[in-house]
Design a protein around this motif. Structure first.
Motif, PDB file in Angstrom:
ATOM      1  N   ILE A 306       0.716  -2.830   3.607  1.00 52.92           N
ATOM      2  CA  ILE A 306       1.353  -3.518   2.579  1.00 52.92           C
ATOM      3  C   ILE A 306       0.277  -5.047   2.321  1.00 52.92           C
ATOM      4  CG2 ILE A 306       3.214  -4.973   1.918  1.00 52.92           C
ATOM      5  CD1 ILE A 306       5.185  -3.077   2.818  1.00 52.92           C
ATOM      6  N   CYS A 307       0.242  -4.989   1.179  1.00 53.19           N
ATOM      7  CA  CYS A 307      -0.493  -6.398   0.897  1.00 53.19           C
ATOM      8  C   CYS A 307       0.297  -7.721   1.177  1.00 53.19           C
ATOM      9  CB  CYS A 307      -1.121  -6.358  -0.200  1.00 53.19           C
ATOM     10  SG  CYS A 307      -2.193  -7.970  -0.931  1.00 53.19           S
ATOM     11  N   PRO A 308      -0.012  -8.375   1.917  1.00 46.02           N
ATOM     12  CA  PRO A 308       0.623  -9.819   2.090  1.00 46.02           C
ATOM     13  C   PRO A 308       0.638 -10.574   0.684  1.00 46.02           C
ATOM     14  CG  PRO A 308      -1.340  -9.910   3.352  1.00 46.02           C
ATOM     15  CD  PRO A 308      -1.305  -8.524   2.999  1.00 46.02           C
ATOM     16  N   VAL A 309      -0.435 -10.595  -0.054  1.00 42.98           N
ATOM     17  CA  VAL A 309      -0.443 -11.300  -1.131  1.00 42.98           C
ATOM     18  C   VAL A 309      -0.079 -10.794  -2.297  1.00 42.98           C
ATOM     19  CG1 VAL A 309      -2.393 -12.500  -2.737  1.00 42.98           C
ATOM     20  CG2 VAL A 309      -2.921 -12.156  -0.276  1.00 42.98           C
ATOM     21  N   CYS A 310      -0.414  -9.649  -2.768  1.00 41.11           N
ATOM     22  CA  CYS A 310       0.472  -9.040  -4.012  1.00 41.11           C
ATOM     23  C   CYS A 310       1.434  -7.993  -3.703  1.00 41.11           C
ATOM     24  CB  CYS A 310      -0.649  -8.633  -4.813  1.00 41.11           C
ATOM     25  SG  CYS A 310      -1.242  -6.850  -4.260  1.00 41.11           S
ATOM     26  N   ASN A 311       1.781  -7.822  -2.291  1.00 41.75           N
ATOM     27  CA  ASN A 311       2.776  -6.782  -2.164  1.00 41.75           C
ATOM     28  C   ASN A 311       2.649  -5.591  -2.544  1.00 41.75           C
ATOM     29  OD1 ASN A 311       5.117  -7.334  -0.627  1.00 41.75           O
ATOM     30  ND2 ASN A 311       6.255  -8.346  -2.264  1.00 41.75           N
ATOM     31  N   LYS A 325      -8.204  -3.723   3.048  1.00 44.34           N
ATOM     32  CA  LYS A 325      -8.317  -4.115   1.652  1.00 44.34           C
ATOM     33  C   LYS A 325      -7.554  -3.503   0.445  1.00 44.34           C
ATOM     34  CE  LYS A 325     -12.855  -4.903  -0.770  1.00 44.34           C
ATOM     35  NZ  LYS A 325     -12.317  -4.902  -2.031  1.00 44.34           N
ATOM     36  N   CYS A 326      -7.052  -4.779  -0.086  1.00 40.49           N
ATOM     37  CA  CYS A 326      -6.118  -4.222  -0.983  1.00 40.49           C
ATOM     38  C   CYS A 326      -6.745  -3.743  -2.236  1.00 40.49           C
ATOM     39  CB  CYS A 326      -5.077  -5.639  -1.402  1.00 40.49           C
ATOM     40  SG  CYS A 326      -4.007  -5.173  -2.560  1.00 40.49           S
ATOM     41  N   VAL A 327      -6.256  -2.612  -2.746  1.00 41.94           N
ATOM     42  CA  VAL A 327      -6.988  -1.910  -3.779  1.00 41.94           C
ATOM     43  C   VAL A 327      -6.500  -2.397  -5.065  1.00 41.94           C
ATOM     44  CG1 VAL A 327      -7.170   0.272  -2.441  1.00 41.94           C
ATOM     45  CG2 VAL A 327      -5.054   0.158  -3.875  1.00 41.94           C
ATOM     46  N   GLN A 328      -5.422  -3.200  -4.961  1.00 41.92           N
ATOM     47  CA  GLN A 328      -5.133  -4.098  -6.273  1.00 41.92           C
ATOM     48  C   GLN A 328      -5.624  -5.293  -6.451  1.00 41.92           C
ATOM     49  OE1 GLN A 328      -0.893  -3.213  -7.982  1.00 41.92           O
ATOM     50  NE2 GLN A 328      -0.829  -5.231  -7.533  1.00 41.92           N
ATOM     51  N   CYS A 329      -5.440  -6.149  -5.317  1.00 41.00           N
ATOM     52  CA  CYS A 329      -5.968  -7.603  -5.558  1.00 41.00           C
ATOM     53  C   CYS A 329      -7.340  -7.924  -4.736  1.00 41.00           C
ATOM     54  CB  CYS A 329      -4.628  -8.502  -5.210  1.00 41.00           C
ATOM     55  SG  CYS A 329      -4.452  -8.926  -3.487  1.00 41.00           S
ATOM     56  N   GLY A 330      -7.667  -7.059  -3.942  1.00 41.30           N
ATOM     57  CA  GLY A 330      -8.912  -7.077  -3.333  1.00 41.30           C
ATOM     58  C   GLY A 330      -9.043  -7.899  -1.997  1.00 41.30           C
TER      59      GLY A 330
HETATM   60 ZN   LIG Z   1      -3.054  -7.271  -2.876  1.00 46.74          ZN
END
Ligand SMILES: [Zn+2]
Length: 381
Positions: A306-311, A325-330
């Motif tokens: 899970i991305c801790p920045v954008c969830n 590496k978050c595929v949504q926010c990078g």
């Molecule tokens: Zn993210």
């Protein structure tokens, strides 16, 4: 806090046989004593001793003290319910007191059997070791799955828990044994070096296949386990000290949930890593309890991706074992570090929910219908 510890006895074949015979004789004696007690309608220890002490000693070849213990066992059972004659199974427990059982440091016990006193090595875990110096009074000899144990009750003082001002999330892994949410990691490199060196030696010994090589092999694994154990002690001590110094609670993934994923990872590495993994956890837990650091166990689901920045929650956020590496926010970083951040965040979230629930309960008195069960267990409670 009172706690029962199960201490495993490392018996030889002969010792096992002699303990088993003692147990059989002891319980047979109990049944014999129960007959008399029931006939005469007396549960009085002193009275029973007067009537049958010598007879029982003689008939069942029990020592003075074991005879007295048998009488005491019957007396207690009969006292509990005087309408029936108590019956004793052949492998019922024997209560040992200090006259017939003594501890030889934390290495062995000297225990009275039907064939005299026996010194038997004991197997105790680290968790038990810190408590064993507090043994007082009696121990029950118990047989379970053909293994003898001594059940002892100890008084454990706990440091009172401090109010944490933050949460130290810990991701436990195989390569980096532990990583916290500050990004500090505790590597298992030392262990791997030793293990690889040993692996060559082991392979050769396995090929040889003689008796002496087998013995050597066993010794080698023993040494490896002890080494790994030492490393786990060092790491757990560091983590708990860090949490204590910074007034943080420790957050770990809930063990039940992660067993599966560890099994998967286990295929890549040797088995020793798996037990060492659980050992490190238990070391962190008990060391924390002893110094009053709160430990929170959180649901491990998704903590690794899970991305801790954008969830954003997607397995693809973790393209490989080491990287995130978050595929949504990078947002990107070290995968273990990010898992630790997620674990810490989850613990905070759980805490907030508990606080909120307690507030609602205090203000409204509502409890039953919407009573909130935290999805976590707090170790030591
Ligand atoms: Zn993210």
């Amino acid at each position: 806090m009172l706690q029962t510890l199960m201490i495993k006895l490392d018996t030889s074949k002969e010792q096992h046989a002699s303990l088993l015979e003692t147990m059989h004789q002891f319980n047979e004696a109990c049944n014999y004593i129960a007959n008399i007690a029931f006939e005469r309608k007396t549960a009085n220890k002193m009275e029973l001793q007067k009537i049958i002490y010598y007879e029982v000693r003689d008939k069942f070849k029990l020592s003075a003290q074991l005879t007295i213990r048998a009488i005491a066992k019957v007396s207690e059972a009969y006292k509990r319910n005087k309408t029936i004659k108590p019956e004793f199974k052949p492998i019922g427990a024997i209560v040992y007191d200090q006259r017939i059982l003594s501890w030889r440091k934390l290495e062995a016990v000297s225990i009275l059997t039907i064939s005299g006193r026996q010194t038997i090595p004991i197997r105790i875990g680290e968790y038990q070791r810190v408590r064993l110096d507090r043994i007082r009074g009696q121990a029950d000899l118990i047989l379970r799955n053909d293994i003898f144990y001594l059940a002892v009750v100890v008084e454990v003082p706990e440091a009172s828990k401090f109010d944490a001002v933050g949460t130290l999330g810990i991701d436990l892994g195989i390569v980096n044994l532990a990583t916290d949410n500050d990004g500090e990691s505790f590597s298992g490199k030392q262990i791997d070096t030793v293990r690889e060196k040993n692996a060559v030696l082991k392979a050769n010994l396995q090929k040889t296949g003689t008796k002496s090589s087998k013995r050597h092999l066993k010794k080698l694994s023993g040494r490896e386990s002890r080494f790994h154990r030492d490393v786990n002690h060092v790491i757990s001590r560091k983590i708990v000290a860090k949490a204590k110094d910074t007034k943080q609670a420790i957050a770990l993934e809930d063990l039940k949930g992660i067993r599966k994923s560890v099994t998967v990872r286990r295929t890549q590495r040797s088995r020793i890593h798996s037990w060492a993994f659980f050992q490190l956890r238990s070391f962190i837990e008990y060391k924390a309890i002893l110094v009053g650091v709160p430990v929170v166990l959180v649901n491990p689901r998704g903590t690794s991706h899970i991305c801790p920045v954008c969830n954003h929650n997607e397995r693809g956020n973790r393209p490989n074992r080491d990287n995130f590496k978050c595929v949504q926010c990078g947002f990107s970083g070290n995968a273990d570090h990010i898992a630790a951040i997620n674990i810490a965040a989850r613990a905070v979230e759980v805490n907030q929910r508990i606080v909120a629930y307690n507030e609602v309960k205090a203000n409204t008195g509502i409890e039953t219908e919407h009573s909130y069960k935290p999805p976590i267990s707090i170790v030591g409670n």
